[in-house]
Design a protein around this motif. Structure first.
Motif, PDB file in Angstrom:
ATOM      1  N   ARG A 101      42.784  34.276  45.063  1.00  0.00           N
ATOM      2  CA  ARG A 101      44.208  34.587  44.943  1.00  0.00           C
ATOM      3  C   ARG A 101      44.832  34.621  46.328  1.00  0.00           C
ATOM      4  O   ARG A 101      44.308  35.251  47.254  1.00  0.00           O
ATOM      5  CB  ARG A 101      44.388  35.945  44.257  1.00  0.00           C
ATOM      6  CG  ARG A 101      45.851  36.363  44.086  1.00  0.00           C
ATOM      7  CD  ARG A 101      45.959  37.757  43.477  1.00  0.00           C
ATOM      8  NE  ARG A 101      47.339  38.148  43.278  1.00  0.00           N
ATOM      9  CZ  ARG A 101      48.128  38.639  44.238  1.00  0.00           C
ATOM     10  NH1 ARG A 101      47.655  38.807  45.458  1.00  0.00           N
ATOM     11  NH2 ARG A 101      49.385  38.968  43.969  1.00  0.00           N
ATOM     12  N   LYS A 183      41.821  33.999  51.036  1.00  0.00           N
ATOM     13  CA  LYS A 183      42.207  34.373  49.684  1.00  0.00           C
ATOM     14  C   LYS A 183      41.290  35.492  49.220  1.00  0.00           C
ATOM     15  O   LYS A 183      40.177  35.662  49.735  1.00  0.00           O
ATOM     16  CB  LYS A 183      42.131  33.172  48.743  1.00  0.00           C
ATOM     17  CG  LYS A 183      43.172  32.100  49.064  1.00  0.00           C
ATOM     18  CD  LYS A 183      43.185  30.994  48.020  1.00  0.00           C
ATOM     19  CE  LYS A 183      44.292  29.996  48.307  1.00  0.00           C
ATOM     20  NZ  LYS A 183      44.374  28.932  47.277  1.00  0.00           N
ATOM     21  N   ASP A 186      38.170  38.551  43.054  1.00  0.00           N
ATOM     22  CA  ASP A 186      38.547  39.461  41.977  1.00  0.00           C
ATOM     23  C   ASP A 186      37.243  40.007  41.409  1.00  0.00           C
ATOM     24  O   ASP A 186      36.773  39.591  40.353  1.00  0.00           O
ATOM     25  CB  ASP A 186      39.358  38.738  40.904  1.00  0.00           C
ATOM     26  CG  ASP A 186      39.884  39.690  39.830  1.00  0.00           C
ATOM     27  OD1 ASP A 186      39.769  40.914  40.034  1.00  0.00           O
ATOM     28  OD2 ASP A 186      40.382  39.216  38.797  1.00  0.00           O
ATOM     29  N   TYR A 232      46.578  42.467  44.761  1.00  0.00           N
ATOM     30  CA  TYR A 232      47.569  42.363  43.688  1.00  0.00           C
ATOM     31  C   TYR A 232      48.936  42.750  44.235  1.00  0.00           C
ATOM     32  O   TYR A 232      49.042  43.423  45.283  1.00  0.00           O
ATOM     33  CB  TYR A 232      47.195  43.234  42.475  1.00  0.00           C
ATOM     34  CG  TYR A 232      46.985  44.712  42.756  1.00  0.00           C
ATOM     35  CD1 TYR A 232      48.064  45.611  42.721  1.00  0.00           C
ATOM     36  CD2 TYR A 232      45.721  45.214  43.037  1.00  0.00           C
ATOM     37  CE1 TYR A 232      47.878  46.959  42.948  1.00  0.00           C
ATOM     38  CE2 TYR A 232      45.521  46.571  43.280  1.00  0.00           C
ATOM     39  CZ  TYR A 232      46.602  47.436  43.225  1.00  0.00           C
ATOM     40  OH  TYR A 232      46.405  48.776  43.469  1.00  0.00           O
TER      41      TYR A 232
END
Length: 239
Positions: A101, A183, A186, A232
């Motif tokens: 992410r 990145k 998770d 997040y």
């Protein structure tokens, strides 16, 4: 009250070694910032030549007496990036998330890290080295889980309002800058670490000689060895 707030912040958000190493007193501060920056760069180059990454991506120093580590790749031999700010970024090959992410500038992050800090120093013969090295934070040997939202990455508005100090009083801009090249994973906090990168921040991109929450980090370079377990979008309640 201000000192109390800063003390609680450092103790509660992350386990950080804020002791002033005895060697600090023997390192003479150079007057010129241009010379300070050049010395930092030279010390970083020496550090990168004298350290390597182990099987879990942790930075290790080459041994002077044991040749078994000689085959390891020096940090300086990796395909690293040097940013305009002087920050060094090493993305460890094979250690990046497959579908990672993108980390937003104000995202909440969970960070596993083993980070050290040092001073650059010029010897009587003009040789530049790094000295007065100690640990800044190590979640591996302390809590064993990633640190949620370390204050040197993002300091909350409530802290700034209470202290009356700006973000730069707490945050390390060079770390934020370097993190843009990675990145996040998770993965759960309980998963074993495998460090994904190294960010080396010279003093000019850290606290430099500016006022900050402790005097211990004046002129100090920081070596972040880390893995971002999760990120997040920051909710309003965590601003």
């Amino acid at each position: 009250m201000k000192k109390l707030i800063i003390g609680v912040l450092a103790a509660s958000l992350i386990v950080v070694s804020c002791k002033k190493d005895r060697d600090d007193d023997t390192v003479q501060e150079v007057e010129s910032l241009t010379e300070q920056n050049a010395n930092d760069d030279a010390a970083i180059a020496k550090y990168m030549n004298e350290h390597y990454l182990d099987g879990q991506g942790l930075i290790k120093a080459f041994s002077d007496s044991d040749t078994t580590d000689d085959a390891n790749k020096k940090l300086s031999d990796y395909d690293y990036q040097k940013l305009d700010s002087g920050v060094i970024v090493i993305a460890i090959p094979g250690a990046q998330p497959e579908n990672g992410r993108t980390i937003g500038a104000t995202d909440v992050i969970k960070l596993m890290s083993d980070t050290n800090t040092f001073l650059s120093d010029k010897g009587d013969d003009g040789t530049i080295t790094y000295t007065s090295t100690y640990n800044f934070t190590n979640t591996i040997s302390t809590t064993g889980v990633p640190d949620p939202d370390p204050y040197y990455y993002y300091v909350k508005k409530s802290v700034m309002e209470s202290s009356g100090e700006p973000r730069s009083y707490y945050e390390i801009e060079g770390f934020q800058e370097g993190l843009k090249y990675f990145k996040s994973f998770d993965i759960p906090d309980s998963q074993n670490f495998n460090m994904q990168g190294v960010i080396i921040v010279p003093s000019r991109a850290a606290y430099a000689r500016d006022a900050h929450y402790t005097s211990s980090y004046r002129n100090r370079t920081f070596v972040f060895n880390f893995q971002v377990y999760k990120s997040y979008t920051r909710p309003t309640s965590e601003e």
